[in-house]
Design an enzyme around this catalytic site. Structure first.
Site: not given
Length: 225
Positions: A13, A125, A129
């Site tokens: 990533g 989102y 998290k």
């Protein structure tokens, strides 16, 4: 040279690739294991790649017998194709890895979440998290470093038009993001990687959280040294 060993999840990533370079160039770790979903060629010294099935991560428990575990996993809903698939990567895989790290008694777990992480957020989102952070705290591990970067700047495998535009704007408008707005300033992926490396060398126990400004300060320790 020390006898520390590291395991990195998400090594391909935007942050993970920088972290691999950071760690492999240091004399702190003499062995580095990288978990990937497909065969990858890593030229960095001391690195060994392992192709794993993240849906059956428990089969690779032996790879978690390391000093420090770095988790840089993350995707987008667009790439994952659904909220359920997104949560699998950004929550399920991360928590499964954290549990295995705890079972293996690793010294430090270092994880990337995001700015605004909040399990009660109206944004999916941010909720995911936040759920990650909440579950990690319930695991009650010895030492956990959680990084909450804002928009990440860096080369990605896939093109993300929205992030590319936002990143360019954030770079040009850095002078605007001061004072109360400073936490929203975009941050380079290599700085997040440097900060993770720096945090792994600290001796403080417990849970530690870093926003973008604090990440930049941590990263400076590496560049100064």
């Amino acid at each position: 040279m020390t006898n520390k060993t590291a395991l990195i999840l998400g090594a391909t990533g935007v942050v993970g690739t920088q972290l691999v370079k950071e760690i492999s160039n240091s004399n702190i770790y003499n062995e580095i294991h990288l978990l990937t979903r497909r065969e990858m060629k890593f030229r960095e010294r001391k690195c060994t790649g392992h192709v794993v099935d993240f849906d059956n991560l428990s089969q690779y428990a032996y790879l978690f017998n390391v000093t420090d575990v770095f988790i840089c996993l993350g995707t987008t809903i667009k790439k994952a194709k659904s909220k359920e698939a997104f949560r699998k990567v950004d929550y399920d895989y991360i928590i499964e890895a954290a549990k295995m790290a705890k079972t293996s008694n690793v010294e430090k777990l270092l994880v990337i979440t995001a700015m605004g992480a909040n399990s009660k957020s109206k944004f999916f989102y941010s909720r995911v998290k936040g759920d990650v952070e909440g579950t990690l705290q319930h695991l009650e591990m010895n030492t956990v470093h959680i990084f909450r970067p804002s928009l990440l700047l860096g080369e990605r495998e896939e093109f993300r038009a929205g992030e590319k535009i936002s990143g360019v704007l954030s770079t040009f408008l850095k002078f605007v993001f001061v004072g109360p707005l400073r936490p929203y300033r975009a941050i380079e992926a290599n700085k997040v990687a440097a900060a993770m490396y720096a945090a792994a060398q600290t001796t403080a126990k417990g849970y530690h959280f870093y926003n973008s400004e604090e990440i930049e300060k941590l990263a400076q320790r590496v560049t100064i040294n």
